[in-house]
Structure formats: structure tokens, C-alpha cells
Write a protein that holds these residues in place. Structure first.
Motif, short mmCIF file in Angstrom:
data_model
loop_
_atom_site.label_atom_id
_atom_site.label_comp_id
_atom_site.label_asym_id
_atom_site.label_seq_id
_atom_site.Cartn_x
_atom_site.Cartn_y
_atom_site.Cartn_z
N ALA A 84 -24.76 -12.24 -43.02
CA ALA A 84 -23.36 -12.34 -44.06
C ALA A 84 -23.85 -13.52 -45.30
O ALA A 84 -23.44 -13.63 -46.47
CB ALA A 84 -22.36 -11.89 -43.81
N ARG A 85 -23.53 -15.07 -44.15
CA ARG A 85 -23.73 -15.82 -45.28
C ARG A 85 -25.10 -16.43 -45.47
O ARG A 85 -24.87 -17.00 -46.45
CB ARG A 85 -23.22 -17.41 -44.03
N SER A 88 -26.15 -13.38 -48.60
CA SER A 88 -24.66 -12.99 -49.66
C SER A 88 -25.20 -12.51 -50.74
O SER A 88 -24.65 -11.24 -51.08
CB SER A 88 -23.36 -13.50 -49.79
#
Length: 302
Positions: A84-85, A88
Motif C-alpha cells: 500500500a505504501r 499507492s
């Protein structure tokens, strides 16, 4: 300037008089050209309306990251957070599927219930399901992400269901290319139709053209009515094509409604935007004028 305007008005009047003198043949030509011009309009309507809906269907581009069976829940969550980081901008959502929940889902399936009951332990690993954002080159982006994530610690392998993505992109790409090919074919048909119409008009008025030349008429004066004939024919056919395509979309919308609802979607086929339609009308008029000029130049050499 006034003389030029009078000449153009005279040419337009002569053109309209020729339309009125042969109403059935003129209308037949217009209808044939309109039906042909309506085909790329319908193709564009289907492609433009279906493309965003197809990309938003429940069949979304997903990558499943399977962890090693020895990986702890905290390691799985760490992988999900890292995805997710770091990605993104390319992903829509990330969710963790614990091994216990995956096993429960399979047990609820009668086809797997008996086989799983014979196993002493849960053989399934934890998994991270990543939904990618829609866009161009989905398959390429998915391959790159799968190769990157598959090298991370405690990741067993990444399952990439890219076959349907590649098929989807191939279908859309084929549709675009086919639409351009159809548009080129339609342009050729318009040129041929206007060319033949103007040629017949010029041949039936050979004596009139010869007399006009004898009294001092210029070539521009002789050709101008035929250019108006080609331009008006192309423009009128394009307008009729838009009308025909709009009428044809009404029953088509009723037919696709059931298909859309089967995918939990609501959409309707619609004509291209107003600027695109205006460009089509303008292009048809220009093609008609160019074809008429070519035809009258060849047909009045006597």
C-alpha cells in the motif's frame, strides 16, 4: 466581392434545382451514403460506451500474494502495508485474507468440503489480495509488480491472472483499429459515390457546359455547381447518418440492458460527443467536395 457572392448564390441555386429535378435518385444516393456513414458512428457508440463499463466490471485486475506457510500474521500485514505504501499510485485496494478465513470459504463449497475434511491441518497460507487501478497497459504493469513482490522475504509466490487482462486490452485495441479501418472504407465509399454522381451529372450536361464555355464562362464557374453538389451531398448524408444512428441506438439500448444488469452495471449506448459529430459532418462535406472536383475535372475535358 459582390460578384463572387452572386456567383456562389447562382451555383447553390443550380445545385438545389438539380436535386429537385431528380428527387428519387438524389434521395437514394443520400440514403445509401447515410447508412454507410452510420456504421462507424454505431461502432464508436458501442466502443465508447462499453469501454469504461468493461473496465469497471466485477472482473477487476487482481494480484494475489501468497505468503509462506511459516509466515506469521504480522509478517503478512507488513507485506500488505508495504504494498500500500510503495505502490499507492497503481493500486485501488489491498486486503489481507487469513488462512483460517480462506479455509472456511473453501469448506463452505461442497466441492471442497470432503477433501478438506481429510486433511489434519490447514494447508493454506495467508494471502494479500491487491486490486490494481484500471488504465492502459494493465498486463505490463501487473507483470512488473508481480515480479517485484515475488522477491520479497516470506513471499512464496504471486499469482497473476493477466490472461483476461491481455484479452480485454486486445479486444479494445482490435475494436479501435477496426473502427479506423471501417472509417477509411466508408470514406472511400463516399468518394466513389459522389464521384459517380457528379460524373453522371456532368455527362448529362455536356451540351450546357459547352455552350457556357463558348459565351466565356470560366472553368471555376462551370465547376462550382458540381462542387456544391458534392459538398451538400456529403453534408446531408452525414446529418442523416447521425439521425439513423440515433434511432438505431434505441432498440440496441433495450437489448444491452439485460446484459449490463447481469454484471451489476447500468449503462446506455450513446452517440459520440457533439464536437466529434460536427467533425464527421465537416469531413463528409469536404470529402464530397474533393470527390466532386476530381470527378468534374475528369468529366468535363472536352
Amino acid at each position: 466581392m459582390k460578384s463572387l457572392l452572386l456567383q456562389h448564390r447562382y451555383a447553390l441555386t443550380v445545385t438545389l434545382r438539380r436535386f429537385a429535378s431528380q428527387p428519387f435518385s438524389s434521395l437514394a444516393n443520400l440514403l445509401v451514403m447515410a447508412l454507410i456513414l452510420a456504421l462507424p458512428l454505431l461502432g464508436a457508440a458501442v466502443l465508447e460506451s462499453a469501454e469504461p463499463v468493461v473496465r469497471d466490471m466485477s472482473v477487476t485486475p487482481e494480484l494475489t500474494v501468497f505468503m509462506q506457510t511459516s509466515a506469521s500474521p504480522s509478517a503478512t500485514q507488513a507485506v500488505a502495508d508495504r504494498i500500500a505504501r510503495e505502490a499507492s499510485g497503481q493500486i485501488k485496494s489491498v486486503r489481507v485474507v487469513p488462512r483460517a478465513k480462506a479455509l472456511e470459504s473453501l469448506r463452505n463449497n461442497p466441492a471442497w468440503r470432503e477433501a478438506l475434511a481429510a486433511l489434519p491441518d490447514n494447508p493454506l497460507p495467508d494471502a494479500v489480495v491487491v486490486t490494481l487501478k484500471s488504465g492502459d497497459d494493465l498486463a505490463t504493469r501487473a507483470d512488473a509488480l508481480a515480479g517485484q513482490w515475488g522477491k520479497w522475504p516470506q513471499v512464496d509466490h504471486v499469482q497473476l491472472d493477466s490472461a483476461w487482462v491481455q484479452r480485454l486490452e486486445a479486444i479494445l485495441r482490435f475494436g479501435r483499429i477496426g473502427l479506423w479501418f471501417l472509417a477509411i472504407c466508408v470514406a472511400v465509399v463516399v468518394l466513389a459515390t459522389v464521384f459517380n454522381t457528379v460524373r453522371l451529372q456532368a455527362m448529362t450536361q455536356r451540351e450546357e457546359i459547352a455552350v457556357a464555355r463558348l459565351v466565356g464562362a470560366t472553368e471555376s464557374f462551370v465547376r462550382r455547381p458540381f462542387l456544391y453538389l458534392g459538398a451538400l451531398t456529403g453534408t446531408a448524408a452525414a446529418l442523416l447518418a447521425i439521425l439513423a444512428a440515433g434511432l438505431a441506438l434505441q432498440p440496441l439500448n433495450g437489448a444491452v440492458l439485460g446484459l449490463a444488469r447481469s454484471y451489476d452495471a447500468e449503462f446506455a449506448l450513446h452517440l459520440p460527443s457533439l464536437p466529434v459529430l460536427a467533425i464527421e459532418v465537416l469531413a463528409a462535406g469536404i470529402l464530397g467536395a474533393l470527390s466532386a472536383r476530381w470527378s468534374v475535372t475528369r468529366s468535363t475535358r472536352f
